[in-house]
Design a protein around this motif. Structure first.
Motif, mmCIF file in Angstrom:
data_model
loop_
_atom_site.group_PDB
_atom_site.id
_atom_site.type_symbol
_atom_site.label_atom_id
_atom_site.label_comp_id
_atom_site.label_asym_id
_atom_site.label_seq_id
_atom_site.Cartn_x
_atom_site.Cartn_y
_atom_site.Cartn_z
ATOM 1 N N PHE A 100 3.513 0.872 2.997
ATOM 2 C CA PHE A 100 3.327 -0.328 3.814
ATOM 3 C C PHE A 100 3.560 -1.546 2.922
ATOM 4 O O PHE A 100 3.022 -1.614 1.822
ATOM 5 C CB PHE A 100 1.901 -0.420 4.375
ATOM 6 C CG PHE A 100 1.416 0.809 5.083
ATOM 7 C CD1 PHE A 100 1.587 0.962 6.445
ATOM 8 C CD2 PHE A 100 0.760 1.819 4.382
ATOM 9 C CE1 PHE A 100 1.115 2.098 7.100
ATOM 10 C CE2 PHE A 100 0.286 2.951 5.024
ATOM 11 C CZ PHE A 100 0.472 3.090 6.388
ATOM 12 N N TYR A 101 4.350 -2.479 3.400
ATOM 13 C CA TYR A 101 4.507 -3.748 2.688
ATOM 14 C C TYR A 101 4.412 -4.858 3.723
ATOM 15 O O TYR A 101 5.069 -4.809 4.777
ATOM 16 C CB TYR A 101 5.854 -3.822 1.966
ATOM 17 C CG TYR A 101 6.099 -5.183 1.328
ATOM 18 C CD1 TYR A 101 5.391 -5.575 0.191
ATOM 19 C CD2 TYR A 101 7.007 -6.077 1.885
ATOM 20 C CE1 TYR A 101 5.592 -6.829 -0.377
ATOM 21 C CE2 TYR A 101 7.216 -7.327 1.318
ATOM 22 C CZ TYR A 101 6.505 -7.693 0.181
ATOM 23 O OH TYR A 101 6.689 -8.936 -0.382
ATOM 24 N N SER A 102 3.588 -5.868 3.446
ATOM 25 C CA SER A 102 3.408 -6.945 4.426
ATOM 26 C C SER A 102 3.128 -8.264 3.722
ATOM 27 O O SER A 102 2.705 -8.296 2.572
ATOM 28 C CB SER A 102 2.258 -6.617 5.390
ATOM 29 O OG SER A 102 1.022 -6.528 4.695
ATOM 30 N N LEU A 107 6.042 -7.136 8.346
ATOM 31 C CA LEU A 107 5.583 -5.782 8.012
ATOM 32 C C LEU A 107 6.774 -4.855 7.848
ATOM 33 O O LEU A 107 7.685 -4.845 8.686
ATOM 34 C CB LEU A 107 4.675 -5.236 9.119
ATOM 35 C CG LEU A 107 4.301 -3.743 9.025
ATOM 36 C CD1 LEU A 107 3.393 -3.492 7.820
ATOM 37 C CD2 LEU A 107 3.622 -3.281 10.317
ATOM 38 N N TRP A 108 6.780 -4.079 6.765
ATOM 39 C CA TRP A 108 7.737 -2.984 6.560
ATOM 40 C C TRP A 108 6.919 -1.713 6.377
ATOM 41 O O TRP A 108 5.973 -1.682 5.583
ATOM 42 C CB TRP A 108 8.591 -3.244 5.322
ATOM 43 C CG TRP A 108 9.719 -2.258 5.106
ATOM 44 C CD1 TRP A 108 11.018 -2.404 5.496
ATOM 45 C CD2 TRP A 108 9.655 -0.999 4.413
ATOM 46 N NE1 TRP A 108 11.759 -1.313 5.109
ATOM 47 C CE2 TRP A 108 10.948 -0.435 4.442
ATOM 48 C CE3 TRP A 108 8.627 -0.292 3.786
ATOM 49 C CZ2 TRP A 108 11.242 0.801 3.858
ATOM 50 C CZ3 TRP A 108 8.921 0.938 3.212
ATOM 51 C CH2 TRP A 108 10.214 1.467 3.246
ATOM 52 N N ILE A 109 7.252 -0.676 7.129
ATOM 53 C CA ILE A 109 6.481 0.555 7.083
ATOM 54 C C ILE A 109 7.414 1.753 7.066
ATOM 55 O O ILE A 109 8.431 1.776 7.772
ATOM 56 C CB ILE A 109 5.503 0.629 8.286
ATOM 57 C CG1 ILE A 109 4.680 1.915 8.273
ATOM 58 C CG2 ILE A 109 6.237 0.470 9.607
ATOM 59 C CD1 ILE A 109 3.572 1.938 9.318
ATOM 60 N N TYR A 143 0.310 4.209 14.240
ATOM 61 C CA TYR A 143 -0.638 3.117 14.039
ATOM 62 C C TYR A 143 -0.608 2.155 15.231
ATOM 63 O O TYR A 143 0.421 1.985 15.893
ATOM 64 C CB TYR A 143 -0.299 2.314 12.771
ATOM 65 C CG TYR A 143 -0.825 2.920 11.501
ATOM 66 C CD1 TYR A 143 -2.030 2.509 10.939
ATOM 67 C CD2 TYR A 143 -0.116 3.932 10.853
ATOM 68 C CE1 TYR A 143 -2.507 3.063 9.768
ATOM 69 C CE2 TYR A 143 -0.594 4.502 9.679
ATOM 70 C CZ TYR A 143 -1.792 4.057 9.146
ATOM 71 O OH TYR A 143 -2.267 4.619 7.985
ATOM 72 N N PHE A 160 -5.033 -3.279 11.624
ATOM 73 C CA PHE A 160 -4.091 -2.175 11.483
ATOM 74 C C PHE A 160 -4.899 -0.891 11.527
ATOM 75 O O PHE A 160 -5.731 -0.636 10.652
ATOM 76 C CB PHE A 160 -3.359 -2.320 10.149
ATOM 77 C CG PHE A 160 -1.998 -1.703 10.120
ATOM 78 C CD1 PHE A 160 -1.061 -2.016 11.078
ATOM 79 C CD2 PHE A 160 -1.660 -0.815 9.112
ATOM 80 C CE1 PHE A 160 0.210 -1.460 11.035
ATOM 81 C CE2 PHE A 160 -0.406 -0.246 9.063
ATOM 82 C CZ PHE A 160 0.540 -0.571 10.019
ATOM 83 N N SER A 214 7.071 5.835 7.487
ATOM 84 C CA SER A 214 6.223 6.970 7.829
ATOM 85 C C SER A 214 6.962 7.772 8.877
ATOM 86 O O SER A 214 8.067 7.418 9.288
ATOM 87 C CB SER A 214 4.867 6.485 8.353
ATOM 88 O OG SER A 214 3.984 7.565 8.531
ATOM 89 N N ARG A 231 3.360 7.665 2.452
ATOM 90 C CA ARG A 231 3.409 6.486 3.317
ATOM 91 C C ARG A 231 3.629 5.247 2.461
ATOM 92 O O ARG A 231 3.153 5.183 1.328
ATOM 93 C CB ARG A 231 2.093 6.293 4.083
ATOM 94 C CG ARG A 231 1.907 7.195 5.280
ATOM 95 C CD ARG A 231 0.550 6.947 5.913
ATOM 96 N NE ARG A 231 0.403 7.689 7.153
ATOM 97 C CZ ARG A 231 -0.761 7.843 7.793
ATOM 98 N NH1 ARG A 231 -1.855 7.298 7.302
ATOM 99 N NH2 ARG A 231 -0.820 8.516 8.915
ATOM 100 N N GLU A 256 0.872 -1.178 0.000
ATOM 101 C CA GLU A 256 0.000 0.000 0.000
ATOM 102 C C GLU A 256 0.907 1.226 0.000
ATOM 103 O O GLU A 256 1.737 1.394 0.892
ATOM 104 C CB GLU A 256 -0.920 0.019 1.217
ATOM 105 C CG GLU A 256 -1.880 1.186 1.225
ATOM 106 C CD GLU A 256 -3.011 1.048 2.234
ATOM 107 O OE1 GLU A 256 -3.565 2.080 2.651
ATOM 108 O OE2 GLU A 256 -3.345 -0.101 2.595
#
Length: 389
Positions: free
Chosen positions: A135-137, A183-185, A378, A343, A187, A133, A29
């Motif tokens: 997001f990779y999961s 999860l990689w985020i 989050y 999430f 932000s 932002r 995302e």
């Protein structure tokens, strides 16, 4: 899904003609702006044909088709409304908002390989030069040895993302010696990615000027965001049989998808949603649903040796309603094991302790794990359940 198996995804030695397929998806995302209202007005002035579209929704279908070739999947069908476009793919789903894109692919797809091209598309076609932002999961793979670069292992994926966007935060959620989730985020407290490094070897033609701070300050409503995922394995034999194409029962494709949705009750998860579904040959099922500015999707890999189903939705619900959604989905698939991730952005009023308490009791299942993470802006709640013997 199973209709597009590559030769090394087929194992005819196991279960006769049943195949082996990697059901667990890679999920990306990416947000280019905090909301559609932050997109430059010049993109849609004097454009009557796209009066209800702007930003990423202006990109032509042929461009997305070429982009998805890099991912190693193709478009089966597209539906849309005033808020987004929903692409049903040969390997899962893609949702395009004016300011963000969600791409979910299964099998041996190479989702991250296509990320540099996505940044190029956003810049060249939409004047969206800043990533807000990322997001990779994904769940642990069933057959990791079959994956291609950069998806061979989690560390390889982290390295790829860090090189492209600057160092993000990487997490392993759940028991290392059991079912877990990655999860990689990227932000920051004010929602802006500041000064990420740019690696020309990853993205040789895209200039990524993300070190400038965006002066547009999103409202609380823009920032509110929540997603629930239910990832299920070891589906019951009764469930598996429902997702195989039987020529005597009717057509496959969209007609078969409609029939399966009615027979299984999947079409009743959100009765008011617009549903786009597909039954594959010889087996497998995918569905996208649109409800206002939100979506949900369902994907099923019914081969006995690797049975898997996933449900994902960003349709807003309160803390109590999360359990209603979980129970409905679990009743349809009857998995031996399943994981839940919720999430939720920390903006607005939300009792996260209450939500954690709700992810506790599922009739017929024992909770094996429950974790609350307080991430950067989050809350992440993870739970894992196994069927009682």
């Amino acid at each position: 899904m199973s209709e597009n198996l590559t030769p090394d995804e087929v194992d005819i030695e196991v279960f006769g003609q049943n195949s082996v397929f990697e059901g667990p998806e890679k999920l990306l995302e990416i947000w280019f702006e905090p909301s559609k209202d932050a997109i430059p007005n010049s993109l849609f002035q004097n454009d009557t044909e796209y009066s209800l579209k702007n930003g990423l929704r202006l990109v032509e279908r042929v461009v997305w088709d070429k982009f998805l070739e890099l991912v190693k999947c193709e478009v089966l069908n597209v539906i849309n409304n005033d808020y987004m476009d929903a692409y049903l793919l040969s390997e899962s789903s893609m949702f395009i908002y004016p300011h963000k894109l969600i791409l979910k692919t299964c099998g041996t797809t190479t989702l991250l390989v296509a990320l540099p091209r996505l940044l190029e598309i956003a810049s060249e076609y939409c004047h969206l030069h800043k990533v807000w932002r990322v997001f990779y999961s994904r769940k642990t793979f069933m057959f990791p040895e079959r994956q291609l670069h950069p998806h061979k292992n989690w560390n390889e994926e982290i390295k790829f993302l860090d090189q492209l966007f600057g160092k993000g935060a990487a997490y392993t959620v759940g028991k290392i010696n059991g079912d877990h989730w990655f999860l990689w985020i990227a932000s920051s407290p004010d929602g802006i990615l500041k000064d990420p490094s740019h690696n020309d070897t990853c993205c040789p033609t895209f200039s990524c000027p993300l070190d400038e701070i965006d002066e547009k300050k999103p409202s609380i409503l823009d920032l509110e965001d929540q997603t629930i995922e239910i990832l299920m394995t070891e589906l019951s034999s009764t469930t598996l049989s429902k997702f195989y194409h039987n020529p005597l029962e009717g057509e496959s494709g969209t007609e078969g998808g409609l029939r399966i949705g009615q027979e299984t009750g999947l079409c009743n998860l959100y009765p008011e949603a617009r549903l786009d579904s597909y039954l594959f040959k010889p087996c497998g099922y995918s569905a996208n649903g649109l409800l206002g500015d939100s979506y949900f999707n369902v994907h099923v890999t019914p081969e006995p040796i690797c049975s898997y189903a996933s449900f994902e939705s960003n349709i807003p619900v309160n803390s109590g309603s999360f359990m209603d959604v979980i129970r409905q989905v679990i009743a349809i698939f009857e998995p031996g094991k399943f994981s839940v991730t919720v999430f939720k952005s920390q903006e607005g009023s939300f009792d996260k302790k209450l939500l954690v308490e709700f992810i506790d009791v599922i009739d017929g299942y024992s909770r094996k794990d429950r974790i609350l993470y307080d991430l950067d802006g989050y809350d992440l709640i993870f739970g894992h359940f196994e069927k009682k013997k």
